[in-house]
Design an enzyme around this catalytic site. Structure first.
Site, mmCIF file in Angstrom:
data_model
loop_
_atom_site.group_PDB
_atom_site.id
_atom_site.type_symbol
_atom_site.label_atom_id
_atom_site.label_comp_id
_atom_site.label_asym_id
_atom_site.label_seq_id
_atom_site.Cartn_x
_atom_site.Cartn_y
_atom_site.Cartn_z
ATOM 1 C CB SER A 3 3.207 -1.929 -2.825
ATOM 2 O OG SER A 3 2.527 -0.582 -2.880
ATOM 3 C CG ASP A 60 0.217 -2.599 4.270
ATOM 4 O OD1 ASP A 60 -0.635 -1.872 3.274
ATOM 5 O OD2 ASP A 60 0.810 -3.994 2.859
ATOM 6 C CG HIS A 64 2.647 -0.344 1.691
ATOM 7 N ND1 HIS A 64 2.112 -2.032 1.580
ATOM 8 C CD2 HIS A 64 3.155 -0.023 1.058
ATOM 9 C CE1 HIS A 64 2.377 -1.478 0.219
ATOM 10 N NE2 HIS A 64 2.816 0.072 -0.272
#
Lengths: 497, 348
Positions: free
Chosen positions: B183, B285, B315
């Site tokens: 991320s 995501d 995600h």
């Protein structure tokens, strides 16, 4: 709408119109995917069931299981014969309207992956080239007849042929017929040949395990009942499946269970063959299941006939009027039939495949085929194999495996669509891990117990069979795992610095 | 050969992998590899949706978000035999992870992993399970460092990047280094690698980016790419992230800096000269366009890049490695990629 078959651009090109190719074509239509073509080298559909028309040709898996779950049929007997199975495939093609999507006489000889467009160029023997995003090989494992190179074969004065190219024009009545081989085909046609020929001489290299085939025609009342209550067919399917898996347990895992099965076989064989010398000749020298187990009720009974001779020596030479065996014994024959099987260790060898970066499949597979689940090989994006390496079975229905493979291909198509990717390629480490598992798992199976068979390479590597339970294959193959694959993006020409 | 940006790991790698798997061999296992056990995906998806909406709630202060995420994150199971110790590396508080049974082995490779959390929340605990499974899957001993870099809004850009570079500087001399991130941490990993390239410093042998956040311009409505909320279907499919939360994080991290600055949004950087990249994105995501755009840009820049698209996953699903079979496989994939890059000629 059916596209003109002359089109050169396809989403999916399927090579082969046998059980695998037709099944995939039907499922593609079910999934609403119409932009595909089936390329068939021959002049008719049916694959194995088109080629093997010898008398007595039949499947050795009960038809309730040897048929697609999505296309159930009413079968006249437990183990359908070749004509009924071929008719089933034709009905499948009719019902799904597959005929206009099949190109007969389209012999694929080359596959080249074009990296700038992420498509396969499919080269035909005619010189024509098609393009397809995805290519699925459904060419099978047993397609090219193998005839041993016996000296003097061309000097034989009578007719001679391979069982997969049966000479229906030759009347065997009153002839002395030689049969080379005692494999799955010979076991089926020898009893039929013996019924008409004056004398049948069977040349056996190694004795097979032949177990009874509980076969019979269904009674009209039974057929009516199954039609009324279709769930009975499902139940029989499940019963046959479980029977196959229990046999599989012996082959892949439990030597004790295999010993029980061997004892049952021996008891049956002895009841069939009273003559001690013939019993010896019919006793294999390998572990049960190492070579393909054969199913027949009349094999041993046929060998007992007065007009049938079992020769346990190999043929050394073919003479104009017969053969000479390794011990110098001459046998006079009018016709010679080869039940010697197929070229099996060279998967996909008739097609020149060149993948990403010009990588050649023949080189990648030089030491034996390398795949993930028999379905895909790293370096060859969007190329899938139906009934590929390590997905053959010693004890259950190939169609059960095929349905998983078809689901896998459909999953790959859906994944590419959902992710907006042009191509997927199996990851090399996933392939390596699968091959290592096959290797480790095969060590305990009956197939690698030391016999010579078409299941293994010359070095004894199991390249054909699935070394575990079939439902474990389905659990993994049915659900397409995107993490086992990597995306392949179109190559951009290198920027000029 | 090396000029081929999509070149396959060489045959020796495949063979080494096979030998390793064979040596470890569990011939008793009837189930083929890849049939991993885990919590049913749908169940976990529902749970992650609840946690995501609760922890990544733009309406509550970051302090509260951090507490909520810590509560959820600490419930993640860690692989057995994983040692964890806190230490200070290059002046940055860092967590060191290693496999206890491998401690005495030859000099290990260092994996520096930057955790996710929108540059504003989270900590090394977020990525412990993922990194632990990477260590398990690697073909040679690896020790991992998870820096607890400074977070916005208290410490906006360039604080996190400075911390990242301080850690990478400190480990550069200790042997081979590989870098990964998830991320926002993946964005940080890429930005730090680019900064080292610009400075002429040694580069990691390979970089793994799991669900990377690479273009903050898309969240702040600045021209230069798509907008984060342009695909309503994708917004609906993403159970973890929301465009609003990403926007608050992006604003806090930028701290007045343009989100198109390549040091903030490395998608806008010139990628030439980077080491091999593995980009893992999830289909459901909001950030997946970032990873895919990076893969295309890397291809154009001649950087070897592998893209893996996990359709139907959310995600940062890899952070649930051990709980989710697909997460474990993502970690294993990263491990195989890093091992392969370390075996390539030129690294030792």
């Amino acid at each position: 709408m059916v596209e003109g078959l002359g089109s050169a651009e396809w989403d999916v090109a399927i090579i082969g119109a046998g059980f695998g190719g037709l099944g995939l074509a039907a499922r593609l239509l079910d999934a609403g995917r119409e932009r595909f073509v089936v390329l068939e080298a021959g002049q008719d559909i049916g694959g194995t069931w088109r080629d093997n028309t010898y008398p007595g040709a039949a499947c050795d898996v009960p038809s309730h299981l040897y048929s697609y779950s999505f296309f159930p049929a009413t079968w006249p007997r437990r183990f359908a014969g070749q004509p009924e199975i071929l008719a089933y495939l034709r009905r499948l093609a009719d019902a799904y309207g597959l005929w206009p999507r099949i190109r007969l006489g389209a012999d694929v000889v080359r596959l080249d992956f074009d990296e700038t467009s992420c498509t396969w160029q499919v080269g035909l023997a005619s010189g024509e080239t098609l393009r397809a995003k995805v290519v699925v090989s459904a060419v099978g494992q047993l397609q090219r007849p193998r005839v041993p190179a016996l000296p003097g074969l061309e000097s034989f004065s009578g007719p001679s042929w391979h069982s997969a190219r049966w000479r229906h024009d030759v009347d065997l009545r009153g002839l002395r017929v030689g049969v080379v081989g005692t494999g799955a085909s010979a076991i089926q046609f020898v009893p039929e040949v013996a019924k008409v020929a004056a004398q049948t001489v069977v040349f056996q290299r190694s004795a097979p395990y032949v177990v009874p085939k509980v076969d019979r025609a269904y009674r009209p009342a039974e057929l009516a009942l199954v039609r009324r209550v279709p769930v009975l067919r499902q139940l029989d399917r499940a019963r046959v499946y479980l029977y196959g898996e229990s046999l599989g347990l012996g082959l892949v895992r439990s030597r004790a269970w295999l010993a029980v099965l061997t004892w049952l076989w021996r008891r049956w064989m002895w009841s069939q063959v009273p003559d001690p010398a013939l019993r010896d000749a019919c006793t294999p020298d390998s572990v049960m299941g190492c070579k393909r187990i054969l199913f027949s009720n009349d094999w041993y009974r046929t060998l007992r006939r007065e007009d049938v001779v079992l020769v346990t020596e190999a043929v050394a030479e073919v003479l104009p009027g017969g053969v000479r065996t390794t011990s110098g014994r001459e046998v006079a024959l009018d016709a010679l039939i080869f039940g010697t099987g197929f070229e099996t260790t060279d998967f996909l060898s008739t097609i020149e495949v060149s993948g990403r970066g010009g990588r050649r499949l023949a080189e990648h597979w030089a030491a034996g085929p390398r795949t993930h689940l028999g379905l895909a090989s790293s370096g060859f994006p969007n190329l899938f194999f139906l009934y590929g390496p390590n997905t053959n079975l010693g004890s259950n229905s190939i169609l059960f495996m095929l349905e998983g493979q078809i689901a896998h291909v459909l999953g790959a198509l859906a994944t590419m669509e959902a992710a907006g990717l042009p191509a997927l390629e199996v990851r090399p480490e996933v392939e390596a891990e699968f091959m290592a598992w096959v290797e480790a798992q095969s060590r305990r199976t009956a197939w690698t117990s030391g016999c010579r068979s078409w299941y293994t390479t010359a070095e004894g590597r199991n390249t054909h069979n699935w070394p575990s339970f079939t439902f474990l294959y389905r659990l993994q193959a049915d659900r397409f795992d995107p993490l086992a694959y990597r995306a392949v993006l179109p190559r951009v020409p290198a920027p000029v610095a | 050969m090396s000029a081929d940006p999509t070149s396959l790991p060489s045959a020796p790698l495949a063979l080494a992998e096979e030998a390793r798997a064979g040596a470890r061999g569990r011939p008793g296992l009837l189930a083929p590899p890849g049939l991993g056990l885990g919590v049913p995906r749908g169940l976990l998806r529902g749970f992650m949706g609840l946690v995501g909406r609760w922890a990544f709630d733009p309406a509550v202060p970051f302090e509260a978000q951090r507490r909520r995420l810590a509560l959820a994150g600490r419930s993640l199971p860690r692989p057995r035999g994983l040692g964890v110790v806190g230490e200070v590396v290059g002046g940055v508080p860092t967590e060191r992870l290693w496999l206890t049974r491998r401690r005495a082995a030859d000099p290990a490779v260092t994996l520096v992993h930057f955790h996710g959390g929108g540059y504003c929340v989270g900590g090394p605990f977020v990525a412990r399970a993922f990194v632990g499974h990477v260590l398990l899957g690697a073909s040679r001993p690896v020790e991992a460092l998870l820096p607890a870099y400074r977070l916005a809004p208290e410490a906006p850009f360039p604080a996190a990047l400075e911390d990242a570079l301080a850690v990478l500087d400190a480990v550069a001399e200790q042997g081979p280094v590989v870098v990964s991130g998830d991320s926002a941490g993946a964005g940080l990993a890429l930005a730090a690698t680019l900064a080292r390239r610009d400075a002429g410093a040694s580069l990691p042998a390979a970089v793994v980016l799991h669900c990377p956040w690479l273009d903050l311009g898309a969240d702040l409505g600045v021209a230069g790419g798509g907008r984060r909320d342009e695909d309503p279907a994708l917004v609906a499919r993403d159970v973890v992230l929301s465009p609003a939360w990403l926007a608050t994080c992006a604003e806090a991290y930028c701290g007045g800096r343009s989100p198109l600055d390549p040091a903030v949004s490395p998608l806008h950087a010139d990628l030439r000269g980077l080491p091999p990249l593995l980009v893992q994105v999830a289909g459901d995501d909001l950030l997946h366009p970032d990873g895919r755009r990076l893969a295309v840009a890397a291809e154009q820049a001649g950087v070897p890049c592998q893209l893996s698209v996990a359709v139907g996953l959310w995600h940062d699903f890899g952070m649930q490695a051990g709980l989710l079979a697909a997460g474990t496989r993502a970690a294993k994939q990263a491990a195989a990629f890093l091992s392969g890059a370390l075996m390539a000629p030129g690294t030792s």
